[in-house]
Design a protein around this motif. Structure first.
Motif, PDB file in Angstrom:
ATOM      1  N   THR A   1      54.581  64.002  -7.269  1.00 18.71           N
ATOM      2  CA  THR A   1      54.841  62.504  -7.757  1.00 18.71           C
ATOM      3  C   THR A   1      55.565  61.834  -6.737  1.00 18.71           C
ATOM      4  O   THR A   1      56.431  62.099  -6.338  1.00 18.71           O
ATOM      5  CB  THR A   1      55.517  62.582  -9.099  1.00 18.71           C
TER       6      THR A   1
ATOM      7  N   ALA B   1      56.208  67.132 -12.396  1.00 14.29           N
ATOM      8  CA  ALA B   1      56.147  67.395 -11.094  1.00 14.29           C
ATOM      9  C   ALA B   1      56.744  68.523 -10.543  1.00 14.29           C
ATOM     10  O   ALA B   1      57.731  68.767 -11.216  1.00 14.29           O
ATOM     11  CB  ALA B   1      56.636  66.017 -10.306  1.00 14.29           C
TER      12      ALA B   1
ATOM     13  N   VAL C   1      59.199  65.540  -6.563  1.00 11.96           N
ATOM     14  CA  VAL C   1      59.348  64.241  -6.391  1.00 11.96           C
ATOM     15  C   VAL C   1      59.700  63.461  -5.383  1.00 11.96           C
ATOM     16  O   VAL C   1      60.727  63.779  -4.891  1.00 11.96           O
ATOM     17  CB  VAL C   1      60.017  63.519  -7.682  1.00 11.96           C
TER      18      VAL C   1
ATOM     19  N   ILE D   1      56.658  62.218 -13.384  1.00 14.20           N
ATOM     20  CA  ILE D   1      58.186  62.695 -12.827  1.00 14.20           C
ATOM     21  C   ILE D   1      58.390  64.060 -13.359  1.00 14.20           C
ATOM     22  O   ILE D   1      58.723  64.993 -13.086  1.00 14.20           O
ATOM     23  CB  ILE D   1      59.222  61.688 -12.940  1.00 14.20           C
TER      24      ILE D   1
END
Length: 237
Positions: A6, A130, A133, A127
């Motif tokens: 992400t 993920a 990130v 997030i």
């Protein structure tokens, strides 16, 4: 389980979408675009929602199906966003589950998600889902302030700060501030991504990293993106 990468920031104008676009191409990953404003990866790719009768992202979420990714020449595969997503996005928990389901069904090693600059419920879900990130961080006071708030808010998340738009001679005070921001946290810092004049007005829709040979002016920029992609592939972070 495929890895969801992400790209997120608590402020717009930091190079987030360019980074997501290029990373998706280098990782051979579907790019899920959750940026509902103009300037999104969907626009860069060349997809125009005005010419379509359906919205693939919204349709898939509403129907509980897996969207078909759009393919293009020397561009990342894309799940395009739509302006209506702003008012019709799922909550964070639902978005995280949706992305995990899609990633598993696509069966690719990676999925890259671009999020709305400044944060959103769907971005928070991306997030949460993920593996890593990526947070672009220009070495400017307001951007560093926003990044510091993000690190304080989520120090246990797998954040990787990516200094972006970095001048040839990086300002020492701002570099030290990044060190201070990540001190006593597990947050890591990627190789700096240099500033390239004209990158923000580039008209080509193909990924810059797909060009062979890479134009000399973009070589250092492309090298930094390759290094980040290779780190994600090798988990050498």
């Amino acid at each position: 389980m495929p890895k969801i990468i992400t790209v997120a920031a608590r402020k717009g104008g930091v190079g987030k979408t360019t980074l997501a676009y290029e990373l998706a191409y280098l990782l051979d990953a579907p790019l899920v675009d959750l940026e509902f404003d103009d300037g999104s990866a969907t626009r860069i790719w060349g997809y125009r929602h005005e010419a379509r009768t359906r919205a693939p992202l919204l349709d898939a979420i509403e129907r509980g199906t897996v969207p078909r990714v759009l393919k293009g020449h020397r561009k990342p595969d894309l799940v395009p966003c739509h302006p209506d997503f702003q008012l019709n996005q799922p909550d964070a928990d639902s978005m995280a589950t949706i992305l995990e389901t899609w990633a598993e069904q696509w069966g690719r090693d990676f999925v890259v998600v671009d999020t709305h600059g400044g944060g959103s419920p769907s971005g928070d879900g991306a997030i949460a889902a993920a593996s890593h990130v990526i947070v672009p961080v220009p070495l400017r006071t307001k951007d560093l302030n926003a990044t510091e708030s993000m690190v304080r808010e989520m120090p246990d998340f797998p954040l990787i700060l990516a200094p972006s738009m970095v001048p040839r001679v990086p300002p020492a005070a701002e570099i030290q501030r990044i060190r201070n921001i990540i001190k006593d946290t597990p947050v890591t810092v990627a190789r700096p991504i240099p500033y390239v004049r004209g990158i923000e007005t580039r008209k080509k829709r193909i990924a810059l990293t797909s060009e062979q040979p890479i134009p000399k002016a973009y070589t250092a920029f492309a090298d930094a993106l390759h290094a980040l992609a290779d780190s994600l592939k090798g988990e050498n972070l």
